[in-house]
Design a protein around this motif. Structure first.
Motif, short mmCIF file in Angstrom:
data_model
loop_
_atom_site.label_atom_id
_atom_site.label_comp_id
_atom_site.label_asym_id
_atom_site.label_seq_id
_atom_site.Cartn_x
_atom_site.Cartn_y
_atom_site.Cartn_z
N GLY A 199 -5.24 -13.75 17.30
CA GLY A 199 -6.64 -13.35 17.23
C GLY A 199 -7.03 -12.89 15.84
O GLY A 199 -8.12 -13.21 15.34
N TYR A 200 -6.15 -12.12 15.21
CA TYR A 200 -6.38 -11.68 13.83
C TYR A 200 -6.47 -12.87 12.89
O TYR A 200 -7.40 -12.99 12.08
CB TYR A 200 -5.24 -10.74 13.42
CG TYR A 200 -5.03 -10.60 11.92
CD1 TYR A 200 -5.80 -9.73 11.17
CD2 TYR A 200 -4.03 -11.33 11.28
CE1 TYR A 200 -5.60 -9.59 9.79
CE2 TYR A 200 -3.81 -11.21 9.92
CZ TYR A 200 -4.60 -10.34 9.18
OH TYR A 200 -4.38 -10.21 7.82
N ARG A 201 -5.51 -13.78 12.99
CA ARG A 201 -5.49 -14.94 12.09
C ARG A 201 -6.73 -15.80 12.29
O ARG A 201 -7.30 -16.31 11.31
CB ARG A 201 -4.22 -15.76 12.33
CG ARG A 201 -2.94 -15.07 11.86
CD ARG A 201 -1.73 -15.97 12.06
NE ARG A 201 -0.49 -15.36 11.65
CZ ARG A 201 -0.03 -15.32 10.40
NH1 ARG A 201 -0.75 -15.89 9.43
NH2 ARG A 201 1.12 -14.74 10.10
N GLU A 202 -7.13 -15.98 13.51
CA GLU A 202 -8.31 -16.80 13.81
C GLU A 202 -9.56 -16.21 13.17
O GLU A 202 -10.36 -16.93 12.56
CB GLU A 202 -8.48 -16.90 15.32
CG GLU A 202 -9.62 -17.78 15.78
CD GLU A 202 -9.69 -17.82 17.30
OE1 GLU A 202 -10.38 -16.96 17.89
OE2 GLU A 202 -9.03 -18.69 17.90
N ALA A 203 -9.74 -14.89 13.31
CA ALA A 203 -10.92 -14.24 12.75
C ALA A 203 -10.91 -14.29 11.23
O ALA A 203 -11.95 -14.54 10.59
CB ALA A 203 -11.00 -12.79 13.23
N MET A 204 -9.76 -14.06 10.63
CA MET A 204 -9.67 -14.08 9.17
C MET A 204 -9.91 -15.48 8.62
O MET A 204 -10.59 -15.66 7.61
CB MET A 204 -8.29 -13.57 8.74
CG MET A 204 -8.03 -12.11 9.08
SD MET A 204 -9.12 -10.95 8.21
CE MET A 204 -8.36 -10.94 6.58
N GLU A 205 -9.36 -16.47 9.30
CA GLU A 205 -9.57 -17.85 8.85
C GLU A 205 -11.04 -18.24 8.93
O GLU A 205 -11.58 -18.87 8.01
CB GLU A 205 -8.73 -18.80 9.71
CG GLU A 205 -8.87 -20.27 9.31
CD GLU A 205 -8.03 -21.19 10.18
OE1 GLU A 205 -8.20 -22.42 10.07
OE2 GLU A 205 -7.21 -20.68 10.97
N GLN A 206 -11.68 -17.86 10.02
CA GLN A 206 -13.10 -18.21 10.17
C GLN A 206 -13.95 -17.52 9.11
O GLN A 206 -14.97 -18.05 8.67
CB GLN A 206 -13.59 -17.84 11.57
CG GLN A 206 -15.02 -18.30 11.85
CD GLN A 206 -15.36 -18.22 13.32
OE1 GLN A 206 -14.51 -18.43 14.18
NE2 GLN A 206 -16.60 -17.91 13.62
N ALA A 207 -13.51 -16.32 8.68
CA ALA A 207 -14.25 -15.59 7.65
C ALA A 207 -13.91 -16.07 6.25
O ALA A 207 -14.48 -15.59 5.27
CB ALA A 207 -13.96 -14.09 7.77
N GLY A 208 -12.96 -17.00 6.14
CA GLY A 208 -12.56 -17.49 4.83
C GLY A 208 -11.73 -16.50 4.05
O GLY A 208 -11.69 -16.54 2.82
N ALA A 209 -11.06 -15.60 4.77
CA ALA A 209 -10.24 -14.57 4.13
C ALA A 209 -8.76 -14.88 4.34
O ALA A 209 -8.37 -15.49 5.32
CB ALA A 209 -10.57 -13.19 4.71
#
Length: 338
Positions: A199-209
């Motif tokens: 979940g963390y990785r998914e959110a960070m990837e979507q944010a471009g971080a």
């Protein structure tokens, strides 16, 4: 709550309320909606449904690792879930028959054997995601639920929290505060912990971080604190503005380690936990965290077992029930301006 009270609140007769709730009344949609709204509001529908379930389950076998039963800081999650199950079973008149394995894992050889000997209406597998245990338990063909875990092979129905989406909720919260370098403190744990990392990785990837993942040996508070002190001393946290810890035990350990190293929370680093343990409210500053509805898992598991007991499972798909998480916002996180 009586039909008379509902009738008084809706302005119709008790007999009309009875016919509406039983589906036999020819009445306008507006009146029907009003009756059901009031019945839900006062808890009448929930009470009626609960009474309708009485008399089904009488006893459950509970397979549980011994190490998870002791009330402690480390066992906050497992103990809270078990306590919720125990109280809900007592309220419903359901006896719990424990099968306890030494250590922190279920014994895949003895547990299925013990379960075959027991006279029970259903089975609760507590916390352990061992595929060998789950496969053998599934062969018993009794109403069964995996409590606070997941079976990737889908042999066993399960009830737990939405770990992946709970972690995404927490990560999105930190991103919304302006953080972009968000470290994740995790460990090689159960399938549910890996979902939180996803979940963390998914959110960070979507944010471009980018992601900064730090894997600890475990979530024991004392051990975690020592390892976090080592990470701080080695400069591994340099450039981070926030830490998302996948358990409150780890978050509290991180706060202690940072304080010992001369850092302030949230002045130098925002800290977010996961679980919403009581201890987090008592820290200075109080811990912001992802609230997991731990006390609701046990009752939801009993509802699932009731469903299985009353319905023929043959040919039915295995169900996985996830309860939604929310945020408990306190003082350990702040907005970040680059």
């Amino acid at each position: 709550m009586s039909l008379k009270t509902i009738a008084e609140k809706t302005g119709v007769s008790p007999s009309t309320v009875s016919r509406v709730l039983n589906g036999t009344a020819k009445i306008s949609d507006a009146v029907r909606a009003r009756v059901f709204d009031v019945a839900r509001e006062v808890g009448y529908l929930d009470d009626r449904a609960r009474k309708g379930m009485q008399g089904a389950l009488r006893s459950l076998a509970v397979a549980v690792p011994e190490a998870l039963l002791a009330p402690s800081d480390t066992n906050y999650v497992s103990w809270t879930i078990f306590d919720g199950l125990r109280k809900a079973a007592a309220e419903r008149g359901i006896a719990l028959q424990p099968i306890v394995s030494e250590g922190d894992k279920l014994d895949p050889k003895t547990v299925p054997v013990e379960l075959r000997k027991m006279q029970c209406d259903g089975i609760v597998v507590f916390f352990d995601e061992n595929p060998q245990v789950l496969k053998e338990v599934a062969r018993l063909r009794k109403p069964t639920v995996l409590l606070a875990g997941q079976d990737p092979s889908m042999h066993i129905p399960s009830v737990g929290i939405g770990n992946r989406y709970g972690a995404r909720l927490g990560t999105d919260y930190l991103l919304g505060l302006g953080h972009r370098r968000i470290g994740l403190l995790t460990w090689k744990g159960r399938y549910t912990i890996r979902q939180r990392e996803d979940g963390y990785r998914e959110a960070m990837e979507q944010a471009g971080a980018g992601t900064d993942v730090f894997c600890l040996s475990g979530f024991n508070p004392a051990l975690a604190e020592q390892e976090i002190l080592g990470l701080i001393a080695s400069g591994r946290f340099q450039g981070l503005s926030a830490l998302f810890c996948l358990a409150d035990n780890v978050a509290l350990a991180a706060m202690r380690a940072l304080a010992k190293s001369g850092y302030s929370v949230p002045g130098d680093l925002s800290i977010l936990g996961f679980d919403d343990a009581v201890a987090g409210e008592l820290t200075r500053p109080p811990l912001s965290t992802v609230h997991a509805p731990l006390l609701h898992i046990g009752p939801a598991a009993l509802d699932e077992l009731e469903h299985q007991y009353r319905n023929n499972r043959t040919g039915q798909p295995v169900r996985r029930i996830e309860l939604g998480c929310s945020l408990a916002i306190r003082d350990s996180c702040k907005e970040y301006a680059a």
